[in-house]
Scaffold this active site. Structure first.
Site, PDB file in Angstrom:
ATOM      1  N   CYS A 145      54.257  47.117  37.297  1.00 17.91           N
ATOM      2  CA  CYS A 145      54.820  46.197  36.313  1.00 17.91           C
ATOM      3  C   CYS A 145      55.184  46.967  35.047  1.00 17.91           C
ATOM      4  O   CYS A 145      54.562  47.968  34.707  1.00 17.91           O
ATOM      5  CB  CYS A 145      53.812  45.101  35.989  1.00 17.91           C
ATOM      6  N   ASP A 169      54.625  46.106  32.175  1.00 16.37           N
ATOM      7  CA  ASP A 169      53.618  45.809  31.145  1.00 16.37           C
ATOM      8  C   ASP A 169      53.046  47.087  30.529  1.00 16.37           C
ATOM      9  O   ASP A 169      52.604  47.993  31.255  1.00 16.37           O
ATOM     10  CB  ASP A 169      52.492  44.975  31.796  1.00 16.37           C
ATOM     11  N   ARG A 199      50.370  47.675  29.213  1.00 13.85           N
ATOM     12  CA  ARG A 199      48.925  47.881  29.377  1.00 13.85           C
ATOM     13  C   ARG A 199      48.548  48.490  30.717  1.00 13.85           C
ATOM     14  O   ARG A 199      47.370  48.666  31.013  1.00 13.85           O
ATOM     15  CB  ARG A 199      48.196  46.533  29.216  1.00 13.85           C
ATOM     16  N   HIS A 222      48.839  43.348  38.398  1.00 13.12           N
ATOM     17  CA  HIS A 222      47.723  43.327  37.452  1.00 13.12           C
ATOM     18  C   HIS A 222      47.416  41.895  37.024  1.00 13.12           C
ATOM     19  O   HIS A 222      48.278  41.017  37.119  1.00 13.12           O
ATOM     20  CB  HIS A 222      48.039  44.195  36.223  1.00 13.12           C
ATOM     21  N   CYS A 250      49.309  38.912  34.031  1.00 14.81           N
ATOM     22  CA  CYS A 250      50.702  39.390  34.059  1.00 14.81           C
ATOM     23  C   CYS A 250      51.631  38.311  33.480  1.00 14.81           C
ATOM     24  O   CYS A 250      51.665  37.179  33.966  1.00 14.81           O
ATOM     25  CB  CYS A 250      51.115  39.723  35.493  1.00 14.81           C
TER      26      CYS A 250
HETATM   27 ZN   LIG Z   1      52.936  42.279  34.562  1.00 16.97          ZN
END
Ligand SMILES: [Zn+2]
Length: 204
Positions: free
Chosen positions: A42, A44, A46, A98, A101
């Site tokens: 992803c 993302d 993080r 994750h 999300c």
């Molecule tokens: Zn995500």
């Protein structure tokens, strides 16, 4: 938030530290790559794949998009997959989702935003087809996290149907596909699914 100055300073000290350990580090790195893993994760911020797996430059070939989705008409993904499987000859493809999300949550909430809403359509349909099972889970966050897991397994199954992957197996390239989940709350990775070519009839 780091300033650009801080980022460049951090970069210079990182490069110096690498050279202090190994004078030939960048000379060797510049000669080419032969990563064993294709990481599909992803976008993302993080979930930094190299950091959470203790990997360095040259170890992971990476494709990231919102909610780590595998669309058969996504030329960006297809070109990454083709290069990784046919040219780099990676041994493993990892699809990593994750918890918490935003992409999965948006699908759960039925977001219709231009581009974003279309992109996560696959998770919306995964949600619809798993709605009754998910309804037994109490909190929305737990539902979203379970939906993220179901979606990862679905992406692994979809990848196993891609011609690029099937052709690799046909020519006896021992390519594994893994579905992983990263728990942002604990920092831990867990396995959801593994496709082992040794167990496939087309690989015998
Ligand atoms: Zn995500």
């Amino acid at each position: 938030m780091k300033s650009f100055d801080q980022m460049f300073l951090a970069n210079r000290s990182w490069a110096q530290a690498k050279l202090q350990n190994d004078k030939e580090y960048f000379t060797r790195l510049s000669k080419g790559q032969s990563p064993k893993y294709l990481w599909i994760g992803c976008s993302d911020s993080r979930v930094p794949e190299t950091e959470i797996t203790g990997s360095g430059p040259g170890e992971l070939f990476v494709h990231r998009n919102i909610a780590n989705l595998v669309h058969s008409n996504d030329e960006s993904l297809l070109s990454v997959l083709k290069y990784a499987v046919d040219y780099l000859k990676v041994k493993h493809i990892v699809v990593c989702g994750h918890c918490n999300c935003g992409g999965v949550k948006a699908a759960f909430d039925g977001l219709e935003d231009e581009h974003l809403g279309e992109w996560i359509g696959d998770i919306k349909s995964t949600y619809m087809s798993n709605k009754s099972g998910l309804s037994e889970i109490d909190s929305d966050m737990a539902k979203i996290n379970r939906l993220a897991e179901i979606s990862v397994v679905k992406q692994v199954d979809k990848l196993a149907e891609f011609d690029i992957v099937k052709n690799a197996w046909k020519r006896k390239q021992r390519l594994f596909i893994h579905g992983w989940m990263f728990n942002i709350s604990s920092g831990e990775l867990n396995t959801l699914k593994e496709v082992n070519p040794d167990e496939l009839p087309e690989f015998q």
